[in-house]
Design a protein around this motif. Structure first.
Motif, PDB file in Angstrom:
ATOM      1  N   GLY A  35      39.996  15.139  17.432  1.00 50.25           N
ATOM      2  CA  GLY A  35      40.619  14.528  18.592  1.00 50.25           C
ATOM      3  C   GLY A  35      40.042  13.165  18.929  1.00 50.25           C
ATOM      4  N   TRP A  36      40.282  12.718  20.164  1.00 48.31           N
ATOM      5  CA  TRP A  36      39.889  11.375  20.572  1.00 48.31           C
ATOM      6  C   TRP A  36      38.389  11.157  20.542  1.00 48.31           C
ATOM      7  CZ3 TRP A  36      36.539  11.014  24.598  1.00 48.31           C
ATOM      8  CH2 TRP A  36      36.439  12.129  25.435  1.00 48.31           C
ATOM      9  N   LEU A 167      42.649   6.681  17.401  1.00 49.44           N
ATOM     10  CA  LEU A 167      43.376   7.015  18.624  1.00 49.44           C
ATOM     11  C   LEU A 167      44.815   7.446  18.321  1.00 49.44           C
ATOM     12  CD1 LEU A 167      42.245   4.284  21.195  1.00 49.44           C
ATOM     13  CD2 LEU A 167      41.493   6.667  21.007  1.00 49.44           C
ATOM     14  N   ALA A 168      45.443   6.761  17.373  1.00 51.22           N
ATOM     15  CA  ALA A 168      46.822   7.111  17.013  1.00 51.22           C
ATOM     16  C   ALA A 168      46.874   8.517  16.420  1.00 51.22           C
ATOM     17  CB  ALA A 168      47.384   6.095  16.030  1.00 51.22           C
ATOM     18  N   ARG A 171      46.242  11.125  19.102  1.00 53.05           N
ATOM     19  CA  ARG A 171      47.427  11.321  19.946  1.00 53.05           C
ATOM     20  C   ARG A 171      48.456  12.200  19.228  1.00 53.05           C
ATOM     21  NH1 ARG A 171      49.492   8.820  24.402  1.00 53.05           N
ATOM     22  NH2 ARG A 171      51.755   8.793  24.654  1.00 53.05           N
ATOM     23  N   ALA A 172      48.589  12.000  17.936  1.00 52.42           N
ATOM     24  CA  ALA A 172      49.537  12.797  17.154  1.00 52.42           C
ATOM     25  C   ALA A 172      49.044  14.229  16.986  1.00 52.42           C
ATOM     26  CB  ALA A 172      49.747  12.156  15.788  1.00 52.42           C
ATOM     27  N   ARG A 173      47.754  14.418  17.149  1.00 52.96           N
ATOM     28  CA  ARG A 173      47.157  15.747  16.965  1.00 52.96           C
ATOM     29  C   ARG A 173      47.802  16.794  17.856  1.00 52.96           C
ATOM     30  NH1 ARG A 173      42.302  18.194  19.454  1.00 52.96           N
ATOM     31  NH2 ARG A 173      41.321  19.607  17.965  1.00 52.96           N
ATOM     32  N   GLY A 174      48.138  16.395  19.094  1.00 52.86           N
ATOM     33  CA  GLY A 174      48.728  17.352  20.021  1.00 52.86           C
ATOM     34  C   GLY A 174      50.119  17.796  19.628  1.00 52.86           C
ATOM     35  N   HIS A 175      50.755  17.051  18.740  1.00 52.14           N
ATOM     36  CA  HIS A 175      52.105  17.397  18.304  1.00 52.14           C
ATOM     37  C   HIS A 175      52.103  18.103  16.951  1.00 52.14           C
ATOM     38  CE1 HIS A 175      53.595  14.909  21.587  1.00 52.14           C
ATOM     39  NE2 HIS A 175      52.796  13.950  21.181  1.00 52.14           N
TER      40      HIS A 175
END
Length: 207
Positions: A35-36, A167-168, A171-175
């Protein structure tokens, strides 16, 4: 040094950095898994790895690698072996959303260290700086201030590039929640890292 020369160097560096390579693949894989929280240590590790390569190049190591086939080969094998090792670990992660097949989150120090080693243990980085930087040097002006500015520019861009990729991906990790899709991503990323390691074995010092 005029503004146009610096802008040309910055633009060329940005283009070279944004092209996905072993470092970007590692940053993305960690960000997907951790993650972030991975963004800062990975970006710092990349910047430190580039700083080590640039410093070594300026100290003459890059020129030595160009002249010594034995030294170039030794460093090439070390860097390639590390990339292959990381690729195999990512490939074996299977359907887990992790940069490594582990249950515990990776520490910031571990992520920073991996990013540093992948970036610094690349003989192409050393030879690249030897071949790339002189094209923008004004031989009629003091060398040290120019080198300091070029190095600082490249390191800021390298940090920003790695941070942005992390970061990109975070952010895509949650999807990304499908274990089958995660397995494909891990195996693809792992295969690409292994491929990058094998490709590094074909590197030759520039004539």
């Amino acid at each position: 040094m005029d503004l146009e020369t610096w802008a040309a160097f910055a633009a060329a560096s940005a283009v070279l950095l944004v092209i996905p390579g072993p470092t970007v693949l590692l940053v993305v894989s960690y960000a997907l898994g951790q993650g972030w929280r991975s963004a800062m240590p990975m970006a710092i590790g990349v910047a430190l790895g580039d700083f080590a390569a640039m410093t070594a190049s300026m100290a003459g190591v890059g020129a030595l690698l160009l002249a010594s086939a034995e030294l170039f080969t030794a460093l090439k094998w070390i860097g390639a072996a590390y990339l292959i090792y990381l690729g195999i670990k990512l490939f074996r992660a299977g359907g887990r959303l992790e940069a490594e097949p582990r249950t515990a989150p990776a520490s910031a120090r571990r992520m920073l260290g991996h990013a540093f080693l992948v970036t610094a243990l690349n003989p192409k980085s050393l030879t690249f700086f030897v071949a790339f930087l002189p094209q923008f040097i004004d031989h009629g002006a003091p060398l040290l201030p120019q080198m300091a500015l070029f190095c600082a520019t490249f390191l800021v861009l390298a940090f920003a590039n790695a941070f942005g990729y992390a970061l990109a991906a975070a952010r895509a990790r949650g999807h990304v929640g499908n274990p089958g899709l995660i397995k494909v991503v891990n195996r693809t990323g792992g295969s690409l890292l292994v491929g990058a390691g094998l490709l590094a074995l074909t590197a030759r010092p520039s004539p």
